[in-house]
Design a protein around this motif. Structure first.
Motif, PDB file in Angstrom:
ATOM      1  N   UNK A 135       0.787  -1.226   0.000  1.00 22.89           N
ATOM      2  CA  UNK A 135       0.000   0.000   0.000  1.00 22.89           C
ATOM      3  C   UNK A 135       0.814   1.269   0.000  1.00 22.89           C
ATOM      4  N   UNK A 136       2.128   1.155  -0.256  1.00 21.34           N
ATOM      5  CA  UNK A 136       2.999   2.321  -0.263  1.00 21.34           C
ATOM      6  C   UNK A 136       3.031   2.946  -1.656  1.00 21.34           C
ATOM      7  N   UNK A 137       3.131   4.256  -1.696  1.00 20.39           N
ATOM      8  CA  UNK A 137       3.112   4.985  -2.950  1.00 20.39           C
ATOM      9  C   UNK A 137       4.437   4.811  -3.681  1.00 20.39           C
ATOM     10  N   UNK A 138       4.333   4.448  -4.950  1.00 18.10           N
ATOM     11  CA  UNK A 138       5.505   4.277  -5.790  1.00 18.10           C
ATOM     12  C   UNK A 138       5.266   4.986  -7.127  1.00 18.10           C
ATOM     13  N   UNK A 139       6.332   5.138  -7.910  1.00 20.34           N
ATOM     14  CA  UNK A 139       6.280   5.902  -9.155  1.00 20.34           C
ATOM     15  C   UNK A 139       6.748   5.031 -10.313  1.00 20.34           C
ATOM     16  N   UNK A 140       6.108   5.220 -11.458  1.00 20.23           N
ATOM     17  CA  UNK A 140       6.378   4.345 -12.599  1.00 20.23           C
ATOM     18  C   UNK A 140       6.175   5.124 -13.894  1.00 20.23           C
ATOM     19  N   UNK A 141       6.837   4.647 -14.946  1.00 21.49           N
ATOM     20  CA  UNK A 141       6.649   5.191 -16.288  1.00 21.49           C
ATOM     21  C   UNK A 141       6.078   4.144 -17.239  1.00 21.49           C
ATOM     22  N   UNK A 142       5.838   2.950 -16.721  1.00 18.70           N
ATOM     23  CA  UNK A 142       5.239   1.883 -17.523  1.00 18.70           C
ATOM     24  C   UNK A 142       3.725   2.083 -17.511  1.00 18.70           C
ATOM     25  N   UNK A 143       3.203   2.645 -18.591  1.00 22.23           N
ATOM     26  CA  UNK A 143       1.776   2.968 -18.664  1.00 22.23           C
ATOM     27  C   UNK A 143       0.926   1.892 -19.294  1.00 22.23           C
ATOM     28  N   UNK A 144       1.364   0.636 -19.244  1.00 20.48           N
ATOM     29  CA  UNK A 144       0.571  -0.460 -19.800  1.00 20.48           C
ATOM     30  C   UNK A 144      -0.393  -0.937 -18.711  1.00 20.48           C
ATOM     31  N   UNK A 158      -0.047  -5.757 -11.498  1.00 17.65           N
ATOM     32  CA  UNK A 158      -1.151  -5.792 -10.550  1.00 17.65           C
ATOM     33  C   UNK A 158      -1.169  -4.679  -9.533  1.00 17.65           C
ATOM     34  N   UNK A 159      -0.287  -3.697  -9.640  1.00 17.87           N
ATOM     35  CA  UNK A 159      -0.296  -2.576  -8.702  1.00 17.87           C
ATOM     36  C   UNK A 159      -1.421  -1.605  -9.061  1.00 17.87           C
ATOM     37  N   UNK A 160      -2.110  -1.103  -8.048  1.00 17.75           N
ATOM     38  CA  UNK A 160      -3.221  -0.184  -8.268  1.00 17.75           C
ATOM     39  C   UNK A 160      -2.720   1.181  -8.718  1.00 17.75           C
ATOM     40  N   UNK A 161      -3.365   1.723  -9.752  1.00 18.33           N
ATOM     41  CA  UNK A 161      -3.052   3.065 -10.227  1.00 18.33           C
ATOM     42  C   UNK A 161      -3.835   4.056  -9.377  1.00 18.33           C
ATOM     43  N   UNK A 162      -3.164   5.098  -8.900  1.00 16.69           N
ATOM     44  CA  UNK A 162      -3.761   6.038  -7.962  1.00 16.69           C
ATOM     45  C   UNK A 162      -4.293   7.261  -8.713  1.00 16.69           C
ATOM     46  N   UNK A 163      -5.444   7.731  -8.245  1.00 12.76           N
ATOM     47  CA  UNK A 163      -6.035   8.935  -8.801  1.00 12.76           C
ATOM     48  C   UNK A 163      -5.535  10.188  -8.107  1.00 12.76           C
ATOM     49  N   UNK A 225      10.671  -4.146 -11.326  1.00 11.67           N
ATOM     50  CA  UNK A 225       9.361  -4.142 -11.978  1.00 11.67           C
ATOM     51  C   UNK A 225       8.939  -2.733 -12.402  1.00 11.67           C
ATOM     52  N   UNK A 226       9.925  -1.893 -12.709  1.00 15.73           N
ATOM     53  CA  UNK A 226       9.624  -0.554 -13.203  1.00 15.73           C
ATOM     54  C   UNK A 226       9.186   0.429 -12.144  1.00 15.73           C
ATOM     55  N   UNK A 227       9.315   0.099 -10.871  1.00 12.60           N
ATOM     56  CA  UNK A 227       8.871   0.981  -9.791  1.00 12.60           C
ATOM     57  C   UNK A 227      10.053   1.745  -9.195  1.00 12.60           C
ATOM     58  N   UNK A 228       9.769   2.979  -8.782  1.00 12.78           N
ATOM     59  CA  UNK A 228      10.747   3.806  -8.090  1.00 12.78           C
ATOM     60  C   UNK A 228      10.145   4.276  -6.767  1.00 12.78           C
ATOM     61  N   UNK A 229      11.028   4.522  -5.819  1.00 10.71           N
ATOM     62  CA  UNK A 229      10.622   5.168  -4.574  1.00 10.71           C
ATOM     63  C   UNK A 229      11.588   6.302  -4.287  1.00 10.71           C
ATOM     64  N   UNK A 230      11.119   7.269  -3.508  1.00 12.51           N
ATOM     65  CA  UNK A 230      11.961   8.406  -3.161  1.00 12.51           C
ATOM     66  C   UNK A 230      12.887   8.008  -2.026  1.00 12.51           C
ATOM     67  N   UNK A 231      14.184   8.296  -2.187  1.00 12.97           N
ATOM     68  CA  UNK A 231      15.165   7.883  -1.187  1.00 12.97           C
ATOM     69  C   UNK A 231      14.904   8.540   0.162  1.00 12.97           C
ATOM     70  N   UNK A 232      14.513   9.818   0.163  1.00 14.44           N
ATOM     71  CA  UNK A 232      14.251  10.542   1.413  1.00 14.44           C
ATOM     72  C   UNK A 232      12.895  11.231   1.307  1.00 14.44           C
TER      73      UNK A 232
END
Length: 299
Positions: A135-144, A158-163, A225-232
């Motif tokens: 349930x943690x927020x992550x960032x991606x550029x894979x728009x499939x 299978x990760x939920x896209x957030x509005x 899997x194309x996901x990024x998180x902010x280091x700080x």
């Protein structure tokens, strides 16, 4: 002699790291939205060499100079240049075209600008926002994307896209469980029907994708899997895009990997040749020490 052995060994480790980065780039050349990595090497901290009481009349030490003891693979920096945009005609494929500008900065093709004072400015980038299994927020550029059985918009893993409201995007007809498959996306990421009317979310407000602006993409950490998180994350550096940001969402398109296959092959061969050169030096030092122990020592 041992110092030379350690220097050559450190060079082998650094080139192995570079080879791993390049092969990872090549293996993801067909991954949508993948950003290639670039290995950065640096020398070990310098050591000051001094001559201590080289003569009877010298009361102290005399500085000779500085020496480096090897090289190290310092970091793997992602290159966030825009990849080619490929049309797929799939309404659930989305691409982000990001060209966010900073006043006074003229960014090069790698998204970097150095001003007259030597200050480095990194071009901000835009990302889709998803949540991982925890349930943690992550960032991606894979728009499939696609819809699951409940009508939630999910990515290929299978990760939920957030509005924009921070909640998962659910595309179903009001009061039913019938998925909405005939929709449009505006340039800002808002969902509309074929007539151009906004599709409301659970709170009654127009439903839109949560497009996140990351001020310094070099602060992002790859999670796979194309996901990024902010280091700080406590230090900020992220916010939602606004109307002034030059970011466009395109439906029916995919952003291809920005990896240059030809340059990657050259980099891989270069790393291999440098690795072999350091390997030869290790073998040379090994034979020299063997002679020193087995032949000179016997004399």
């Amino acid at each position: 002699m041992l110092r030379g052995l350690y220097t050559a060994a450190s060079g082998m480790i650094a080139q192995q790291r570079k080879h791993d980065i390049v092969t990872n780039n090549i293996s993801n050349i067909n991954t949508p939205g993948f950003k290639g990595g670039n290995g950065i090497n640096r020398s070990f901290p310098e050591m000051l060499i001094s001559r201590v009481r080289g003569g009877q009349d010298e009361p102290g030490s005399t500085s000779i100079g500085r020496i480096h003891t090897g090289v190290m693979a310092e970091e793997n920096v992602s290159l966030h240049a825009q990849g080619d945009i490929q049309e797929t005609n799939n309404p659930f494929d989305f691409a982000l075209i990001s060209n966010i500008q900073v006043p006074g900065a003229l960014f090069d093709s790698s998204g970097k600008y150095v001003d007259e004072n030597g200050q480095r400015v990194i071009q901000p980038q835009a990302f889709f926002t998803v949540t991982n299994a925890e349930g943690q927020e992550r960032y991606s550029l894979n728009g499939k994307f696609s819809l699951d059985a409940t009508g939630q918009l999910i990515d290929s893993d299978g990760h939920q896209v957030i509005g924009r409201d921070g909640q998962p995007i659910v595309l179903v007809e009001p009061g039913t469980r019938i998925p909405i498959t005939n929709f449009r996306i505006t340039r800002s990421g808002m969902f509309t029907n074929v007539d151009g009317q906004a599709i409301p979310g659970a709170d009654g407000e127009p439903m839109a994708m949560r497009i996140t602006r990351v001020e310094d993409p070099n602060e992002l950490v790859r999670e796979g899997n194309g996901l990024y998180r902010l280091a700080a994350p406590d230090q900020g550096g992220i916010r939602l895009i606004d109307d002034q940001d030059q970011v466009e969402v395109r439906q029916g398109y995919m952003e291809r990997s920005n990896v240059d296959a030809g340059q990657s092959m050259v980099d891989m061969m270069s790393a291999l040749r440098a690795y072999e050169a350091n390997q030869k030096m290790v073998q040379y030092y090994d034979k020299s020490m063997e002679k020193a122990v087995n032949e000179i020592g016997r004399v």
